[in-house]
Design an enzyme around this catalytic site. Structure first.
Site, short mmCIF file in Angstrom:
data_model
loop_
_atom_site.label_atom_id
_atom_site.label_comp_id
_atom_site.label_asym_id
_atom_site.label_seq_id
_atom_site.Cartn_x
_atom_site.Cartn_y
_atom_site.Cartn_z
N GLU A 127 3.20 -14.17 -13.70
CA GLU A 127 2.71 -12.42 -13.14
C GLU A 127 1.72 -12.06 -14.35
O GLU A 127 1.21 -10.93 -13.47
CB GLU A 127 3.99 -12.10 -12.91
N CYS A 159 0.99 -0.83 0.30
CA CYS A 159 0.06 0.14 -0.40
C CYS A 159 0.89 0.98 -0.01
O CYS A 159 2.07 1.34 0.07
CB CYS A 159 -0.98 0.02 1.15
N HIS A 162 12.39 -36.43 -16.46
CA HIS A 162 12.19 -37.13 -14.82
C HIS A 162 11.05 -36.45 -14.90
O HIS A 162 10.04 -36.49 -13.14
CB HIS A 162 12.76 -36.51 -14.10
N ARG A 210 3.07 -0.13 -6.70
CA ARG A 210 3.14 -0.35 -5.70
C ARG A 210 2.47 -1.91 -5.69
O ARG A 210 1.47 -2.89 -5.19
CB ARG A 210 3.09 -0.12 -4.34
N LYS A 254 8.01 -14.52 -15.23
CA LYS A 254 7.62 -13.27 -15.64
C LYS A 254 5.91 -13.59 -16.63
O LYS A 254 5.26 -12.52 -15.91
CB LYS A 254 9.18 -12.70 -17.14
N ASN A 298 -0.31 0.79 6.21
CA ASN A 298 0.31 -0.60 5.66
C ASN A 298 0.45 -1.33 6.14
O ASN A 298 1.25 -1.11 7.74
CB ASN A 298 1.22 0.18 5.43
N GLY A 299 0.75 -2.58 6.08
CA GLY A 299 0.82 -3.76 6.63
C GLY A 299 -0.59 -4.17 7.41
O GLY A 299 -1.23 -4.44 6.42
N LYS A 343 5.08 -4.03 -5.91
CA LYS A 343 6.20 -4.01 -6.22
C LYS A 343 6.98 -4.38 -4.76
O LYS A 343 8.32 -5.16 -5.42
CB LYS A 343 6.33 -2.72 -6.58
N TRP A 352 -4.08 -2.68 -1.10
CA TRP A 352 -3.62 -3.78 -1.01
C TRP A 352 -4.41 -4.29 -0.25
O TRP A 352 -3.80 -4.42 1.09
CB TRP A 352 -2.31 -4.03 -1.74
N GLU A 385 13.39 -17.65 -14.27
CA GLU A 385 12.28 -16.53 -13.98
C GLU A 385 11.62 -16.08 -15.86
O GLU A 385 10.76 -14.79 -15.28
CB GLU A 385 14.17 -15.76 -14.19
#
Length: 608
Positions: free
Chosen positions: A487, A2, A503, A27, A484, A98-99, A603, A74, A480
């Site tokens: 995401e 947030c 495997h 963010r 991406k 925030n948090g 973020k 958020w 990665e």
């Protein structure tokens, strides 16, 4: 994460609050709101969704107060509705947060027993009513907040304003970052310097456990013991620069294209071009000859940078490396040898799990080194040594330029370690430095492949699942690449070491499955070609990312071959990251997703 903004101003602040919140959109958020003091009483405007919805609300119902707080939320507790949006307020106090308040349930039960009626699903409302309960007893605002803070447990940043007191704002930090901005007869509170950029370039950063009382004349800062402390006011160049998309459709596209420049800036910090030697910008408080093991800890994309670095340190410096995701390392109670080295990687420098891992390592007596993009961040401040990446502000939630700058720093450090331990000769170092110096140019060349990748993305967008394969340092890059794509396009993707194909993952392959193979022509190229043959035999659609020699030597037909420039094999991940990022980006654009602010993501993750 947030975003918090607060202003003690000379004129109406609502428009300024919204403008500042726009700078925090990177963010991630799902609702927003502002509250100001109108005379002696508090007024709020909140809206679900993007800030444009809040702006429409303010156009219809303007606020005129000169004191105010704003927030982008958020959701953690409660759905992203207007009712759950911040600021929360009673007739006496308004708060943004925030948090996470970890003991919110027990606090809520205690307040409910005293008759408090809760109107939201959020943990933030507990903070609101806790402070309000003290105000109702006649306790003054500063003492009310002090008392409330002593009862809160968790990771949080808070901002308060109070009815009837136009010249007072209180901020508190316990985990997530919070900064004070100093103006001329005005004061500001914000989640970071970027938020305060339009107002000031003079910032004081609160440390963990700090809380601050702001008036238009200045700020009084208290530590967790409630003792008055001094926190330096520093000039912050990033706070004065307005971040925009330039001519790009999205911040992510802009940041992908910035990589040759920012990786070059980072390179220049760590390489002496004249002597063709690695020259670290700080003196290390240890000798690599004395290091028996390196522990690398990070989260998400930063952990994949660490995974690539594991190969580099082990190959170039012959130091065993243990890699952990921070959320596991912090609770694993790993035995660490005093005097060894622990490296922590974070773009923001505020990642909660990585910070906790750092603190554990310090307590174990190892040397701590952080690779961060924000040198004033908590992880940077608490590390023994800081190696800064020079990526500049990264606005897109999906990390791109921060990742490649992290790789440049880690590659330079690995070369320095190899030289210090006598594993690399002067000639070896010169050859490796030449390879590093070429990276920005090679990245620029890789960017010219964008039209081909954009065309390929139209095919990828029709897929439900995508597989990424790689060997050596290309394996972490496969991880990665899959991350991406997940995401920002919301297409399921997985990265695997190519040798692991038979495997298990081979069972997934059919004619509908795109398989992205990252395979520069190196010492394991032929092994990777064997894996490609296994994919081809089962009808999989191969997308090969290689160089000219690899393209010529590949004996398997591919759906598309993306031919990158020839380069030294040691540092290919920095260049091959470019097409991997572009493929995810253009696939997301075709899918019509919110590229810069993908759903459910933030973020910087400053809580567990």
């Amino acid at each position: 994460m947030c975003g918090i903004v607060g202003i003690l101003g000379k004129a109406p602040v609502a428009e300024q609050l919204v403008d500042s919140l726009k700078r925090l959109e990177y963010r991630g958020y799902d609702s927003a709101g502002v509250a100001t003091l109108e005379g002696d009483h508090l007024e709020r405007r909140r809206a679900e969704g993007k800030l444009k919805n809040l702006e429409k609300r303010l156009d219809a119902e303007p606020l005129k107060g000169h004191t105010g707080i704003g927030h982008t939320r958020w959701a953690t507790h409660g759905k992203p509705t207007e009712n759950n949006a911040h600021p929360h307020a009673t007739d006496r106090v308004a708060v943004v947060h925030n948090g996470i308040i970890e003991n919110f349930r027990e606090l809520r039960e205690a307040l409910e027993k005293k008759g408090t009626v809760f109107k939201t699903e959020t943990d933030t409302e507990i903070v609101l009513h806790l402070v309000d309960s003290f105000l109702q007893k006649g306790i003054k605002p500063v003492e009310a907040v002090r008392a409330a803070l002593s009862e809160l447990r968790g990771a949080f940043a808070l901002g308060f304003i109070f009815a009837g007191d136009d010249d007072l704002m209180i901020g508190a930090r316990n985990g997530p970052p919070l900064a004070i901005g100093h103006g001329d007869g005005e004061m500001y509170l914000g989640s970071d310097a970027i938020a305060l950029g339009p107002f000031t370039d003079t910032i004081s950063y609160l440390e963990d456990g700090d809380w601050a009382v702001l008036t238009r004349k200045g700020a009084t800062i208290y530590d967790k013991t409630n003792a008055i402390v001094h926190r330096d006011a520093v000039k912050h160049s990033a706070s004065t620069s307005l971040v925009d998309k330039a001519n790009y459709r999205h911040f992510m596209a802009k940041e992908i294209h910035e990589q040759p420049e920012v990786v070059g800036h980072t390179l220049a910090r760590y390489i002496d071009m004249a002597s063709e030697r690695v020259m670290l910008p700080v003196k290390l408080p240890f000798d690599f000859k004395d290091i028996q093991r390196i522990s690398i800890t990070a989260c998400g994309t930063a952990s994949y940078a660490g995974y690539v670095a594991k190969y580099w340190f082990e190959r170039l410096a012959r130091i065993p490396v243990e890699l952990d995701v921070a959320s596991e390392f912090r609770y694993r109670e790993a035995p660490l040898r005093k005097g060894d080295l622990a490296i922590f990687i974070s773009q923001s420098g505020e990642t909660a799990d990585t910070l906790a891992a750092l603190r554990y390592a310090k307590a174990e007596g190892v040397h701590t080194l952080s690779v961060v993009n924000v040198p004033t961040s908590t992880i940077a401040r608490e590390s023994e040594t800081v190696l800064q990446t020079l990526a500049g502000p990264e606005i897109g939630v999906a990390s791109t330029k921060a990742f490649t700058c992290q790789l440049m720093v880690l590659a330079s450090l690995a070369v320095a370690a190899g030289k210090a331990r006598g594993e690399l000769s002067d000639e070896d170092e010169t050859k490796l430095v030449h390879g590093l110096v070429e990276i920005p140019r090679l990245m620029a060349a890789a960017l010219t492949l964008e039209p081909q990748i954009e065309k390929l993305a139209r095919d990828i967008s029709k897929s439900k699942d995508v597989l990424y394969l790689g060997r050596g340092t290309s394996y972490p890059l496969a991880l990665e690449g899959a991350l991406k794509l997940k995401e920002i396009s919301y297409i399921h993707a997985e990265g695997y070491a190519a040798g692991e194909l038979k495997h298990g993952p081979i069972a997934l392959i059919d004619e509908t499955m795109p398989v992205v193979v990252i395979a520069p022509y190196d010492r394991v190229f032929e092994k990777t070609v064997s894996n490609m043959q296994e994919v081809a035999a089962r009808g999989g659609n191969i997308i090969l990312m290689t160089d000219a020699k690899g393209a010529a030597e590949a004996t398997v037909d591919s759906l598309v071959t993306i031919v990158l420039p020839d380069m030294a094999s040691a540092f290919t991940p920095m260049v091959y990251a470019v097409p991997v990022q572009l493929l995810a980006y253009h696939t997301a654009v075709v899918m019509g997703t919110d590229v810069d602010q993908p759903r459910n993501l933030a973020k910087s993750v400053t809580v567990e």
